[in-house]
Enzyme design. Structure first.
Site, PDB file in Angstrom:
ATOM      1  N   ASP A  67     -10.767   2.283  -3.261  1.00 19.76           N
ATOM      2  CA  ASP A  67     -11.335   2.094  -1.925  1.00 19.76           C
ATOM      3  C   ASP A  67     -12.849   2.248  -1.949  1.00 19.76           C
ATOM      4  O   ASP A  67     -13.508   2.023  -0.933  1.00 19.76           O
ATOM      5  CB  ASP A  67     -10.741   3.106  -0.941  1.00 19.76           C
ATOM      6  CG  ASP A  67      -9.404   2.633  -0.383  1.00 19.76           C
ATOM      7  OD1 ASP A  67      -9.045   1.461  -0.623  1.00 19.76           O
ATOM      8  OD2 ASP A  67      -8.718   3.429   0.288  1.00 19.76           O
TER       9      ASP A  67
ATOM     10  N   ASP B 155       0.836  -1.200   0.000  1.00 21.13           N
ATOM     11  CA  ASP B 155       0.000   0.000   0.000  1.00 21.13           C
ATOM     12  C   ASP B 155       0.875   1.256   0.000  1.00 21.13           C
ATOM     13  O   ASP B 155       2.085   1.204   0.276  1.00 21.13           O
ATOM     14  CB  ASP B 155      -0.882  -0.033   1.260  1.00 21.13           C
ATOM     15  CG  ASP B 155      -2.163   0.772   1.119  1.00 21.13           C
ATOM     16  OD1 ASP B 155      -2.286   1.533   0.146  1.00 21.13           O
ATOM     17  OD2 ASP B 155      -3.032   0.636   2.005  1.00 21.13           O
TER      18      ASP B 155
END
Ligand code: DGJ
Length: 755
Positions: free
Chosen positions: A574, A512
């Site tokens: 997301d 990430d």
């Protein structure tokens, strides 16, 4: 002139021809590169790209970039030179330099030690290479291929006044109608020079109307497609965030104004790079349209000492006369076969459960193990522990601490990760037989490029973060960026990742990256950071080729070909709302193969939008991504949903090979209809799967038929359904299938098989 050169028969990896009048033939007999004197023709199955060196000025002149043509190139008419614009500003140029009467945006900007910014690059010589010279892009992700796949033309240019050389490297992948270009600039003089701008790809289009298509967005709203007519003047976009970013993707297409998804001409461009970039389109005073894609000039300022070279990233261009969809399919096939180096590029992906939206930071060893057990019970194959597992002195209990301290949190994991990893990987996946292959796999989340000020790492190495003197180090999400340009930071990341992967049976990593770069020490640091990051990726993915790597940057903040070279999949967004996701995934698929998209079913109401979408709809949307998964607390799946979930996971596995290897047809676009649809067709056209959605009902109105595309002409297909009837491809494509939906968020997944 078009005959096979004796050198093309060479069996060495790289057959190099370095004189005039030669052709390199692909295995199928086509001439991928034809060089005749100083005229060059790059040929794909349905593409010709031609340019030549002007015999007087040595300038490279673009002749044609479009459908296949044969024979001589009809020459352009010499333009009258009136007014302020000089001859260089009135012609189509292949590598426009600056300062000599071409007032359009240049592809190269060089500042000499005396301060001059004029350049005059002239043709010197060229080489033709069968295959591709991997060493020519040191430290950068790049396309790859053997002699039978790709041929390369390198044109050597030189500026006699400044003693600067520029090598333009064009690699042609004929099967994909793709030309991939990069540029080397070398300082052959005695003083220092500064490269202030360098476009990997630069080309001038004919005098014609064109539309520009690009992908814009923000966090949780990635890949929104926008289209507008190219106007006179400069228009463009880019990123100066240090990364490719959610804001604008390093992709654009130029298309004829009449081009649709399935018809018309489209030229696609995509930069194989994860850093700041610039895309500039300029329609000049004479009506030619210039397209540039490469480094962001605001983030370069690259010093070159005597003998030093700057290599640009590669930019891919593809040409299609089968619409925007045809362009996308060329990108997809090229990337699956010649960009993504992972062994998992096209192999079936395990359905996974990721802990993030289910439990966020609220877990410990025992609750994680319970999640793993529930995952295995549901038929999940890969269990992923997301953020929150690490930090000792500064435990990661929320996003304000712990990044940088990559040791298990002793309160959550008193005996380290082993008990959890062993416990999880000993679980048998429900519905499978009890052998090794059927054991649950374990994966873990990391964010290696970042550090919280609340961490031991930051206390020990405050100098490791990006900073500019005494300017305050601004935090985003309570974190700072490690300066990956520094070799000691690269080594730190390589070492802790190596230890982590060696310490337990970890078969998947989610990498990430959750903020942009501020307070960089210099503009050039952006590219130095990328070179450092690519060194880290190269080392780790080579060292751990059996690990399935997934990229992520607050969702799709780094969905770019640079990441895809190393990692076969990327978390797309997301925003996991099933409705929103259709447009995000369709947008992302303009350049990137669905095989590369991570897509999950999350709980309702959705965490980002508050919307409630039925489970089946959420699942069907997620199945259109190559890495299908769940991102919820399995304890909340109860009653009839359990059986339904089993069925949906099984369905995802039936769909998965077609999503990974098939050709995508975006049949109906979510921004244009309440009935979006997509079709995946296997390359041999023997199988297909249709996804058809109703996002909202149109009361008292029939649902339109969905016309399929890409099936084999003349063939017949069995269409899955209540009575599995057989229809001709012509009926399926010419008339289409009709279904009924009752409510908001109806969906169908329909398999077709050639009979
Ligand atoms: C951002 C990612 O996009 C999410 O999926 C999740 O991993 C969080 N970071 C964790 O902090």
């Amino acid at each position: 002139m078009f005959g096979r050169s004796p050198l093309t028969a060479a069996t060495g990896l790289l057959a190099v021809c370095s004189h005039a009048s030669m052709a390199l033939a692909q295995e199928d007999g086509s001439n991928a590169i034809v060089a005749s004197g100083t005229s060059f023709s790059l040929n794909g199955d349905n593409l010709t790209y031609r340019f030549h060196a002007n015999s007087t000025t040595g300038d490279l002149i673009t002749d044609h970039f479009g459908p296949s043509i044969s024979g001589k190139t009809p020459p352009p008419v010499d333009p009258p030179v009136n007014g302020w614009v000089g001859l260089p500003g009135r012609i189509r140029r292949e590598f426009p330099d600056q300062g000599r009467g071409d007032f359009r945006v240049p592809a190269v900007r060089i500042r000499q030690s005396a301060g001059y910014t004029v350049s005059d690059f002239q043709y010197q010589s060229h080489d033709v290479i069968q295959g591709k010279n991997a060493a020519s892009l040191p430290g950068l992700p790049a396309t790859f291929g053997g002699e039978e796949d790709v041929s390369t033309l390198v044109v050597h240019l030189y500026d006699n006044y400044s003693s600067v050389a520029a090598d333009l490297s064009y690699s042609v992948f004929p099967k994909y109608d793709a030309v991939v270009r990069s540029v080397n600039v070398t300082n052959r003089g005695e003083g220092n020079i500064t490269v202030d701008g360098l476009a990997s790809f630069s080309v001038d289009f004919e005098v014609e109307d064109l539309d520009l298509i690009s992908l814009r967005g923000d966090w949780a709203r990635e890949a929104e497609r926008q289209r507008s007519r190219v106007q006179y003047g400069v228009q463009g976009f880019g990123s100066n965030t240090g990364y490719s970013s959610h804001l604008h993707n390093p992709f654009f297409a130029l298309v004829d104004p009449s081009t649709t998804e399935s018809q018309g001409e489209a030229w696609g461009f995509n930069l194989i790079y994860t850093g700041s970039f610039s895309a500039q389109i300029e329609k000049g005073s004479q009506g030619y349209t210039r397209a540039l894609l490469g480094f962001n000039p605001d983030k370069l300022s690259w010093n070159l000492g005597p003998g030093e070279t700057l290599t640009s990233p590669e930019a891919v261009s593809v040409y299609s006369n089968e619409g925007i969809g045809g362009m996308s399919r060329k990108f997809h096939r090229l990337y699956r076969n010649h960009l993504i180096k992972s062994k998992f590029a096209t192999s079936d992906r395990p359905p996974l459960l990721n802990s993030w939206e289910g439990v966020y930071f609220d877990f410990n060893q025992s609750t994680m193990l319970t999640l793993a057990e529930q995952s295995a019970d549901l038929g999940i194959s890969l269990f992923v522990m997301d953020d929150g597992w690490f930090g000792n002195k500064y435990p990661r209990l929320s996003d304000n601490a712990g990044l940088g301290d990559w040791v298990p949190n002793p309160d959550k994991f008193p005996d380290g990760l082993d008990p959890l990893v062993e416990g999880a990987t000993n679980l048998t996946i429900n519905g499978t037989t009890d052998n090794e292959d059927k054991k649950l796999r374990f994966g873990i989340w990391v964010e290696p490029e970042m550090v919280n000020p609340n961490s031991s790492l930051y206390k020990e190495h405050p100098d490791w973060v990006l900073h500019a003197g005494s300017y305050p180090r601004t935090e985003r999400r309570n974190q700072l960026v490690l300066n990956v340009a520094l070799p000691e930071v690269q080594d730190f990341i390589i070492d802790f990742m190596t230890n982590l992967l060696n310490s337990s049976d970890i078969s998947y990593i989610k990498w990430d990256n959750n903020r942009g770069q501020h307070e960089t020490p210099s503009p050039a640091n952006d590219h130095l950071y990328m070179l450092g990051l690519y060194r880290v990726f190269e080392t780790l993915t080579t060292r751990f080729p059996d690990v399935l790597w997934e990229g992520c940057a607050s969702g799709g903040g780094r969905f770019d070909p640079g990441i895809l070279h190393y990692f076969p999949q990327i978390w797309t967004s997301d925003d996991t709302d099933g409705f929103e996701r259709i447009a995000i995934q369709f947008g992302t698929s303009l350049a990137y193969p669905p095989s590369a998209m991570g897509a999950h079913i999350s709980a309702v109401p959705n965490a980002q939008t508050g919307r409630t979408v039925p489970l089946e709809f959420r699942a069907h949307v997620a199945m259109m991504g190559g890495s299908f998964g769940l991102e919820l607390d399995p304890a909340e799946i109860t009653g009839e949903e359990v059986d339904h979930m089993h069925e949906l996971i099984a369905l995802s596995q039936r769909v998965n090979p077609l999503v990974l290897n098939g050709d995508l047809y975006r049949l109906r676009l979510p921004e244009e209809t309440r009935w979006p649809a997509a079709l995946f067709v296997s390359e041999d056209k023997s199988q297909a799967v249709l996804f058809y959605f109703q996002t909202s009902p149109y009361v008292n109105h029939a649902v339109p038929r969905v016309k399929l595309q890409g099936l084999e002409e003349g063939a017949e297909y069995k269409v899955d359904g209540d009575d599995s009837l057989v229809y001709s491809a012509s009926a399926l494509m010419g008339l289409g299938l009709q279904y009924q939906f009752e409510t908001d968020y109806g969906s169908r997944v329909v398999f077709l098989e050639k009979v």
